[in-house]
Design a protein around this motif. Structure first.
Motif: not given
Length: 421
Positions: A40, A50-52, A307, A309
């Motif tokens: 993150d 946050t991703e999760r 990732y 992006r």
């Protein structure tokens, strides 16, 4: 005159090392509580996203790991070692982060700035291999830092730095809203095909009616398996735009790195939108003698390893080989390409190959399809969308200047060279 003390971290607060729920309990993940990992963004003072997230059941299993608001989080493993942030709401972290729940005797904000100012010391305290440095809880707790003894003085210093961070955070939030608005406009025009259209004049018009919803002529496209506006085409990115992969000059040759002035991006830096600075720079010789290419401002860049992006270059820059640049054209400006590419991210993530370094390649990007609107529609769209992207760039550049000012003030305030009246 300032008075200082040098307490160990264990004296400043309670250190909590995070934990990741078992992969055999997928129900532990949900939407109740942010789950912070080093992946993150630690670029802002407070963890903004946050991703999760964890479910309530997952948090209950990790109750002893729950961090209260204003805890100070420090990444303690790997390449991200030493990054510091705070949580604004109750959160849980994984085991790669040590967090300090600061005692009432100290200002949490001041402790955050103290650790930020000692980034190198945190990294140097790591043990383990060069490839995987590690700072365990015992060594972390034993670290000592010189801090102002007076909590009132701590709070005054933190207030100055926090004001700068608050403005930076506000600009980030404004840009997030502008980016979302730009993507909504793109979706309205080029996914729903309801761009405003003056049917009497036969051209786009800001005061016109939604094209498709108002009966605008549509034709079936066999490639997309859906209808598109009559007269439009479908093209692949590689057919209409140049896509360029980056490269890395020999890291052992100082001619390519010392006193260099050309921004050079790694894949992680595409997480910033837009990109207005870089951590590393290379020389003209570094570009000449490597696969790196100088990309102009306005290029849409995409990290293609791990990732996916996308971002837009606000500056001319080169990139490493984990980043691809898509050059904008008059027909496909960055204000069109960027939201189009963002929509492809979930599909591209599914197309990644490679166990250790999951990635897509240049051909995946080049083969991605775009609808090609008429020139009049693109011109009308740019009148609406381009000002939004220009406003985003202005705020990003302002944030870059504020960040430089904060980083200049930080050591001066912390070592007492500058005092807050």
């Amino acid at each position: 005159m300032d008075e200082f003390i040098t307490p160990a971290i264990s004296q400043i607060g309670e250190t909590i090392t995070g934990k990741t729920p078992s992969s055999e309990s997928p129900g532990d993940f949900g939407s109740a509580t942010p789950f912070v990992t080093p992946s993150d963004s630690f670029d802002q003072k407070f963890i903004a996203h946050t991703e999760r997230w964890l479910s309530a059941a997952g948090v209950a299993k990790l109750r002893g790991k729950l961090l209260p608001p204003n805890s100070v989080l420090v990444t303690c493993i790997g390449s991200s070692m030493g990054k510091v942030a705070m949580c604004k709401v109750a959160s849980v972290s994984n085991q790669q982060i040590n967090s300090i729940v600061v005692r009432d005797d100290y200002s949490p904000d001041y402790i955050y700035y103290t650790l930020t100012n000692n980034y190198r010391a945190l990294r140097n305290a790591a043990t383990g291999s060069t490839a995987l440095p590690l700072l365990n809880k015992g060594d972390f707790d034993a670290l000592k830092f010189r801090i102002h003894s007076s909590k009132a003085e701590q709070q005054k210093i933190a207030a100055v730095l926090s004001a700068l961070d608050a403005k930076i955070d506000l600009n980030h939030r404004i840009n997030a809203e502008l980016e979302a608005l730009a993507k909504t406009i793109y979706d309205y025009w080029f996914v729903q095909f309801d761009f405003p259209f003056d049917f009497a004049q036969g051209r786009p018009d800001a005061h016109g009616r939604p094209y498709k919803s108002s009966g605008g002529a549509m034709v079936w496209n066999d490639t997309l398996k859906r209808e598109i506006p009559a007269g439009w085409e479908v093209v692949a990115i590689g057919q209409t735009c140049e896509t360029i992969l980056g490269g890395t000059p020999n890291t052992k040759n100082p001619d390519y790195w010392d006193c260099a002035d050309i921004p050079w991006l790694s894949s992680g830096e595409t997480a910033s939108f837009p990109v207005v600075t870089s951590e590393q720079k290379i020389s003209a010789a570094g570009i000449r003698d490597s696969a790196a290419k100088l990309l102009p401002a306005g290029t849409v860049v995409v990290s293609i390893v791990r990732y996916i992006r996308p971002s837009i270059l606000g500056i001319a820059a080169a990139t490493n080989q984990s980043v691809a640049g898509i050059l904008e054209t008059a027909q496909f400006p960055s204000s069109y390409l960027y939201p189009a590419v963002c929509r492809e991210v979930p599909r591209w993530m599914d197309l990644r190959t490679g166990a250790q370094q999951p990635h897509i390649n240049k051909a995946t990007i080049d083969g991605t399809l775009l609808v090609k609107p008429s020139k009049s529609v693109i011109d009308a769209y740019r009148k609406v969308a381009d000002p939004l992207f220009k406003r985003v760039l202005v705020a990003a550049n302002e944030n870059h200047e504020l960040t430089q000012l904060r980083d200049w003030l930080l050591p001066l305030l912390m070592n007492g060279q500058v005092r807050v009246a």
